[in-house]
Design a protein around this motif. Structure first.
Motif, mmCIF file in Angstrom:
data_model
loop_
_atom_site.group_PDB
_atom_site.id
_atom_site.type_symbol
_atom_site.label_atom_id
_atom_site.label_comp_id
_atom_site.label_asym_id
_atom_site.label_seq_id
_atom_site.Cartn_x
_atom_site.Cartn_y
_atom_site.Cartn_z
ATOM 1 N N TYR A 102 0.843 -1.188 0.000
ATOM 2 C CA TYR A 102 0.000 0.000 0.000
ATOM 3 C C TYR A 102 0.885 1.247 0.000
ATOM 4 O O TYR A 102 2.004 1.229 0.516
ATOM 5 C CB TYR A 102 -0.890 0.053 1.251
ATOM 6 C CG TYR A 102 -2.007 -0.958 1.282
ATOM 7 C CD1 TYR A 102 -1.764 -2.290 1.589
ATOM 8 C CD2 TYR A 102 -3.319 -0.572 1.006
ATOM 9 C CE1 TYR A 102 -2.792 -3.221 1.623
ATOM 10 C CE2 TYR A 102 -4.355 -1.488 1.042
ATOM 11 C CZ TYR A 102 -4.085 -2.809 1.354
ATOM 12 O OH TYR A 102 -5.112 -3.722 1.376
ATOM 13 N N GLN A 142 0.883 5.237 1.359
ATOM 14 C CA GLN A 142 0.184 6.160 2.249
ATOM 15 C C GLN A 142 0.855 7.521 2.184
ATOM 16 O O GLN A 142 2.046 7.656 2.423
ATOM 17 C CB GLN A 142 0.182 5.646 3.699
ATOM 18 C CG GLN A 142 -0.672 6.510 4.617
ATOM 19 C CD GLN A 142 -0.817 5.939 6.013
ATOM 20 O OE1 GLN A 142 0.024 5.168 6.476
ATOM 21 N NE2 GLN A 142 -1.884 6.319 6.705
ATOM 22 N N GLY A 173 -1.278 12.129 6.368
ATOM 23 C CA GLY A 173 -2.637 12.509 6.735
ATOM 24 C C GLY A 173 -3.733 11.820 5.950
ATOM 25 O O GLY A 173 -4.902 12.206 6.055
ATOM 26 N N ARG A 174 -3.385 10.799 5.176
ATOM 27 C CA ARG A 174 -4.377 10.095 4.350
ATOM 28 C C ARG A 174 -4.396 8.614 4.709
ATOM 29 O O ARG A 174 -3.487 8.094 5.364
ATOM 30 C CB ARG A 174 -4.029 10.240 2.864
ATOM 31 C CG ARG A 174 -3.803 11.653 2.391
ATOM 32 C CD ARG A 174 -5.079 12.421 2.286
ATOM 33 N NE ARG A 174 -5.983 11.843 1.292
ATOM 34 C CZ ARG A 174 -7.162 12.365 1.004
ATOM 35 N NH1 ARG A 174 -7.588 13.444 1.619
ATOM 36 N NH2 ARG A 174 -7.936 11.793 0.099
ATOM 37 N N GLY A 175 -5.434 7.937 4.247
ATOM 38 C CA GLY A 175 -5.493 6.498 4.417
ATOM 39 C C GLY A 175 -4.643 5.793 3.363
ATOM 40 O O GLY A 175 -4.382 6.332 2.296
ATOM 41 N N PRO A 176 -4.185 4.571 3.662
ATOM 42 C CA PRO A 176 -3.403 3.811 2.673
ATOM 43 C C PRO A 176 -4.220 3.510 1.419
ATOM 44 O O PRO A 176 -5.436 3.358 1.479
ATOM 45 C CB PRO A 176 -3.063 2.518 3.422
ATOM 46 C CG PRO A 176 -3.195 2.860 4.871
ATOM 47 C CD PRO A 176 -4.291 3.867 4.940
ATOM 48 N N PHE A 199 -4.275 0.831 -1.863
ATOM 49 C CA PHE A 199 -3.778 -0.455 -2.342
ATOM 50 C C PHE A 199 -3.024 -0.298 -3.663
ATOM 51 O O PHE A 199 -3.461 0.433 -4.566
ATOM 52 C CB PHE A 199 -4.955 -1.418 -2.533
ATOM 53 C CG PHE A 199 -4.591 -2.676 -3.267
ATOM 54 C CD1 PHE A 199 -4.938 -2.851 -4.587
ATOM 55 C CD2 PHE A 199 -3.891 -3.674 -2.621
ATOM 56 C CE1 PHE A 199 -4.610 -4.008 -5.265
ATOM 57 C CE2 PHE A 199 -3.559 -4.838 -3.282
ATOM 58 C CZ PHE A 199 -3.914 -5.008 -4.618
ATOM 59 N N PHE A 205 -0.114 -5.134 9.224
ATOM 60 C CA PHE A 205 0.702 -4.173 8.496
ATOM 61 C C PHE A 205 2.086 -4.023 9.108
ATOM 62 O O PHE A 205 2.253 -4.081 10.336
ATOM 63 C CB PHE A 205 0.022 -2.800 8.498
ATOM 64 C CG PHE A 205 -1.129 -2.689 7.555
ATOM 65 C CD1 PHE A 205 -2.390 -3.118 7.922
ATOM 66 C CD2 PHE A 205 -0.944 -2.163 6.290
ATOM 67 C CE1 PHE A 205 -3.456 -3.022 7.042
ATOM 68 C CE2 PHE A 205 -2.006 -2.060 5.407
ATOM 69 C CZ PHE A 205 -3.252 -2.496 5.774
ATOM 70 N N GLY A 206 3.069 -3.803 8.239
ATOM 71 C CA GLY A 206 4.380 -3.398 8.701
ATOM 72 C C GLY A 206 4.379 -1.909 9.008
ATOM 73 O O GLY A 206 3.390 -1.208 8.755
ATOM 74 N N GLY A 207 5.479 -1.424 9.550
ATOM 75 C CA GLY A 207 5.568 -0.027 9.954
ATOM 76 C C GLY A 207 5.760 0.948 8.811
ATOM 77 O O GLY A 207 5.632 2.162 8.999
#
Lengths: 113, 112
Positions: free
Chosen positions: B36, B38, B41-44, B46, B102-104
């Motif tokens: 993903y 990102q 300030g937004r969502g991930p 795909f 999710f990873g960091g």
């Protein structure tokens, strides 16, 4: 652009207040999720739902609660907000196999004073 | 315990070069792996999904590899552009209920 919406986008509120973060999707997805993410940090799953009347807690313990009365709507509620609840809250939804991808909303950035 | 590792240090590259991001995992048997993007300030959003029985997947300038023996996925962006600057997250799915871990994330900075 995914059809998943979150309101409000930003919320500043005092300690002890009750808040509800709204999440709606128009894709007809059964599965929905709430994640919590601090700046520069990992996404942590706090709640999920497999469909109407289904809610489960995620990996990260949270004092929030959720409900799923309608397929398209998955609100998150904090009965008494505290400064430790300050974070970004992201809502997502997904379809069934083989469409396992998750579609995320824009997030709600919450600041509790 | 289960762990997903992405390089927490930002990756800085020059425009036009290929960016390669790494995702390593331990104590997982993922059915699939996703990447993903990102923005702040937004969502991930795909990008790509690769299943356990696939070695490589491509989409335009993106390429993902998945080595279940090494427990590693590599994410490549060829001919990188400043607009590719963002944080890239890998996520593992076990196939049960579409749950993802999710990873960091790794922050990519592409300089003009």
């Amino acid at each position: 652009e995914a059809d998943i919406y979150q309101t409000p986008r930003y919320l500043v509120i005092g300690t002890g207040k009750k808040i509800t973060l709204e999440c709606s999707q128009t894709m007809g997805h059964d599965k929905m999720y709430w994640y919590q993410q601090d700046p520069g940090m990992e996404l942590h799953l706090i709640h999920y739902s497999y469909g109407v009347n289904s809610t489960e807690k995620g990996d990260l313990s949270s004092e929030s609660t959720v409900s799923r009365i309608r397929t398209e709507h998955f609100p998150l509620t904090l009965e008494s907000a505290r400064p430790s609840h300050t974070s970004q809250y992201l809502c997502a939804s997904s379809g069934d196999y083989p469409q396992e991808t998750q579609y995320f909303g824009p997030g709600t950035r919450l600041l509790v004073l | 315990s289960q762990k997903i590792e992405q390089n927490s240090e930002a990756l800085n590259i020059q425009e036009g070069k290929t960016a390669t991001l790494t995702c390593n995992y331990t104590n997982y048997s993922p059915a699939y792996l996703q990447w993903y993007r990102q923005d702040p300030g937004r969502g991930p959003v795909f990008l790509l999904l690769i299943r356990e029985n696939e070695k490589e997947k491509r989409k335009e300038r993106l390429k993902v590899t998945f080595d279940t023996t090494l427990k590693q996925s590599l994410f490549h962006i060829t001919a990188s552009q400043p607009a590719d600057s963002a944080t890239y997250l890998c996520a593992l799915g076990t196939g049960a209920g579409n749950m993802l871990t999710f990873g960091g994330g790794t922050r990519l900075m592409v300089k003009p």
